[in-house]
Design a protein around this motif. Structure first.
Motif, PDB file in Angstrom:
ATOM      1  N   LEU A  26       2.807   7.248  -2.446  1.00  0.00           N
ATOM      2  CA  LEU A  26       2.182   6.235  -1.230  1.00  0.00           C
ATOM      3  C   LEU A  26       1.640   4.931  -2.063  1.00  0.00           C
ATOM      4  N   SER A  27       1.777   3.890  -1.368  1.00  0.00           N
ATOM      5  CA  SER A  27       1.369   2.700  -2.249  1.00  0.00           C
ATOM      6  C   SER A  27       0.034   2.274  -1.385  1.00  0.00           C
ATOM      7  N   SER A  28      -0.823   1.585  -2.226  1.00  0.00           N
ATOM      8  CA  SER A  28      -2.310   1.141  -1.687  1.00  0.00           C
ATOM      9  C   SER A  28      -2.605  -0.003  -2.626  1.00  0.00           C
ATOM     10  N   PRO A  29      -3.417  -1.198  -2.376  1.00  0.00           N
ATOM     11  CA  PRO A  29      -3.884  -1.808  -3.200  1.00  0.00           C
ATOM     12  C   PRO A  29      -4.175  -1.306  -4.570  1.00  0.00           C
ATOM     13  N   GLN A  30      -5.043  -0.273  -4.616  1.00  0.00           N
ATOM     14  CA  GLN A  30      -5.684   0.675  -5.839  1.00  0.00           C
ATOM     15  C   GLN A  30      -4.547   1.207  -6.597  1.00  0.00           C
ATOM     16  N   GLY A  31      -3.163   1.343  -6.231  1.00  0.00           N
ATOM     17  CA  GLY A  31      -2.223   2.089  -6.966  1.00  0.00           C
ATOM     18  C   GLY A  31      -1.430   2.932  -5.911  1.00  0.00           C
ATOM     19  N   SER A  32      -0.471   3.866  -6.660  1.00  0.00           N
ATOM     20  CA  SER A  32       0.212   4.769  -6.175  1.00  0.00           C
ATOM     21  C   SER A  32      -0.571   6.195  -6.022  1.00  0.00           C
ATOM     22  N   PHE A  33      -0.224   6.801  -5.053  1.00  0.00           N
ATOM     23  CA  PHE A  33      -0.958   8.337  -4.798  1.00  0.00           C
ATOM     24  C   PHE A  33      -0.130   9.084  -3.940  1.00  0.00           C
ATOM     25  N   VAL A  34      -0.130  10.328  -3.715  1.00  0.00           N
ATOM     26  CA  VAL A  34       0.432  11.251  -2.986  1.00  0.00           C
ATOM     27  C   VAL A  34      -0.624  11.991  -2.060  1.00  0.00           C
ATOM     28  N   GLU A  35      -0.390  12.364  -0.893  1.00  0.00           N
ATOM     29  CA  GLU A  35      -1.204  12.662   0.020  1.00  0.00           C
ATOM     30  C   GLU A  35      -0.878  14.062   0.566  1.00  0.00           C
ATOM     31  N   GLY A 120      -0.177  14.098 -12.612  1.00  0.00           N
ATOM     32  CA  GLY A 120      -1.374  13.300 -13.170  1.00  0.00           C
ATOM     33  C   GLY A 120      -1.556  12.193 -12.121  1.00  0.00           C
ATOM     34  N   THR A 121      -0.615  12.098 -11.051  1.00  0.00           N
ATOM     35  CA  THR A 121      -0.891  11.004 -10.033  1.00  0.00           C
ATOM     36  C   THR A 121      -2.203  11.385  -9.139  1.00  0.00           C
ATOM     37  N   GLU A 122      -2.969  10.323  -8.654  1.00  0.00           N
ATOM     38  CA  GLU A 122      -3.831  10.455  -7.692  1.00  0.00           C
ATOM     39  C   GLU A 122      -3.466  11.264  -6.439  1.00  0.00           C
ATOM     40  N   ARG A 123      -4.350  12.157  -6.192  1.00  0.00           N
ATOM     41  CA  ARG A 123      -3.796  12.901  -4.761  1.00  0.00           C
ATOM     42  C   ARG A 123      -4.859  12.867  -3.796  1.00  0.00           C
ATOM     43  N   ARG A 124      -4.697  12.424  -2.676  1.00  0.00           N
ATOM     44  CA  ARG A 124      -5.478  12.270  -1.708  1.00  0.00           C
ATOM     45  C   ARG A 124      -5.474  13.325  -0.585  1.00  0.00           C
ATOM     46  N   TYR A 125      -6.664  14.152  -0.308  1.00  0.00           N
ATOM     47  CA  TYR A 125      -6.455  15.219   0.607  1.00  0.00           C
ATOM     48  C   TYR A 125      -7.192  14.576   1.858  1.00  0.00           C
ATOM     49  N   LEU A 126      -6.643  14.939   3.030  1.00  0.00           N
ATOM     50  CA  LEU A 126      -7.116  14.475   4.368  1.00  0.00           C
ATOM     51  C   LEU A 126      -7.915  15.836   4.881  1.00  0.00           C
ATOM     52  N   ASP A 127      -8.981  15.853   4.949  1.00  0.00           N
ATOM     53  CA  ASP A 127      -9.889  16.991   5.422  1.00  0.00           C
ATOM     54  C   ASP A 127     -10.034  16.965   6.965  1.00  0.00           C
ATOM     55  N   ASP A 128     -10.253  15.709   7.492  1.00  0.00           N
ATOM     56  CA  ASP A 128     -10.558  15.442   8.928  1.00  0.00           C
ATOM     57  C   ASP A 128      -9.983  14.127   9.374  1.00  0.00           C
ATOM     58  N   ASP A 139      16.117   3.030  14.751  1.00  0.00           N
ATOM     59  CA  ASP A 139      16.642   2.308  13.646  1.00  0.00           C
ATOM     60  C   ASP A 139      16.261   0.645  13.474  1.00  0.00           C
ATOM     61  N   THR A 140      15.537   0.339  14.265  1.00  0.00           N
ATOM     62  CA  THR A 140      14.943  -1.152  14.068  1.00  0.00           C
ATOM     63  C   THR A 140      13.650  -1.143  13.199  1.00  0.00           C
ATOM     64  N   ARG A 141      13.247   0.022  13.189  1.00  0.00           N
ATOM     65  CA  ARG A 141      11.904   0.124  12.272  1.00  0.00           C
ATOM     66  C   ARG A 141      11.883   0.242  10.990  1.00  0.00           C
ATOM     67  N   THR A 142      11.451  -0.488  10.120  1.00  0.00           N
ATOM     68  CA  THR A 142      11.768  -0.034   8.625  1.00  0.00           C
ATOM     69  C   THR A 142      10.757   0.991   8.316  1.00  0.00           C
ATOM     70  N   PRO A 143      11.649   1.886   7.578  1.00  0.00           N
ATOM     71  CA  PRO A 143      10.755   3.118   7.174  1.00  0.00           C
ATOM     72  C   PRO A 143       9.853   2.621   6.235  1.00  0.00           C
ATOM     73  N   ALA A 144       8.396   2.849   6.557  1.00  0.00           N
ATOM     74  CA  ALA A 144       7.353   2.689   5.933  1.00  0.00           C
ATOM     75  C   ALA A 144       6.602   3.689   5.625  1.00  0.00           C
ATOM     76  N   TYR A 145       6.168   4.337   4.377  1.00  0.00           N
ATOM     77  CA  TYR A 145       5.727   5.710   4.146  1.00  0.00           C
ATOM     78  C   TYR A 145       3.986   5.338   4.401  1.00  0.00           C
ATOM     79  N   TYR A 146       3.808   4.188   3.996  1.00  0.00           N
ATOM     80  CA  TYR A 146       2.359   4.003   3.866  1.00  0.00           C
ATOM     81  C   TYR A 146       2.109   2.666   4.926  1.00  0.00           C
TER      82      TYR A 146
END
Length: 199
Positions: A26-35, A120-128, A139-146
């Motif tokens: 996933l992309s963010s202003p701080q860089g790439s991460f997984v969730e 070594g990628t940043e990993r975000r855990y959603l706890d709540d 199909d009109t929606r552009t797939p955006a993962y983040y």
């Protein structure tokens, strides 16, 4: 995603998110991460909100129902599972035309923690989280993962995040169901004949 097309409705079912598994990058202003969503987070979110909406393409003007009527949500050992019976003619036509592409969800992170993946990628855990809606995407929606948006709710600005899950689509029409029923009946008759022959 499983899509069953009926005369006056379409039943759409499948997993919106898998727990304890890394997302795509996933992309963010701080860089790439997984969730990863922790196990139990979805059930807790469902318990907190008795009126989670089902939308088309995250559009609140295209509300198709909610957990108060035609949407069932649950968390099992795989993740967040959704099942919705949709009566909207436009969505039924999109299903017939094979123009539905997957599930997405809109949420607010209340509690999160960070770590590193094996790569070594940043990993975000959603706890709540607070879960506001799940969306059926076409199909009109552009797939955006983040994606994020800031919305005003109850005089408070909150950051709403959206996730898209690209899915294999299985379409079952009423004709297909009849054919499967006939096949099941034929198989049952063959088993009964085999039993009779054995006796």
């Amino acid at each position: 995603m499983r899509i069953e097309i009926r005369e006056d409705s379409v039943l759409i079912a499948g997993y919106v998110n898998a727990v304890e598994r890394d997302s795509r990058a996933l992309s963010s202003p701080q860089g790439s991460f997984v969730e990863q969503v922790r196990s139990g987070v979805w059930q807790n979110a469902i318990n907190k909100n008795p009126d989670i909406a089902v939308l088309l393409n995250h559009d609140w003007n295209r509300k198709l129902g909610s957990t108060k009527d035609n949407l069932k949500l649950k968390e099992d050992n795989i993740g967040l599972y959704a099942e919705a019976r949709i009566y909207d003619k436009d969505v039924i036509q999109k299903a017939k035309d094979k123009k539905l592409s997957g599930w997405s969800f809109g949420f607010k992170a209340n509690k999160q923690s960070w770590g590193k993946s094996d790569a070594g990628t940043e990993r975000r855990y959603l706890d709540d989280v607070d879960l506001f809606e799940v969306s059926i995407l076409d199909d009109t929606r552009t797939p955006a993962y983040y994606g994020t948006s800031v919305e005003a709710r109850d005089n408070e600005e909150i950051c709403i995040e959206q996730r898209f899950v690209k899915d294999e689509i299985e379409i079952i029409t009423a004709d297909t169901k009849e054919e499967e029923k006939r096949e099941d009946e034929t198989e049952l008759k063959l088993k009964l004949l085999n039993l009779e022959l054995e006796l």
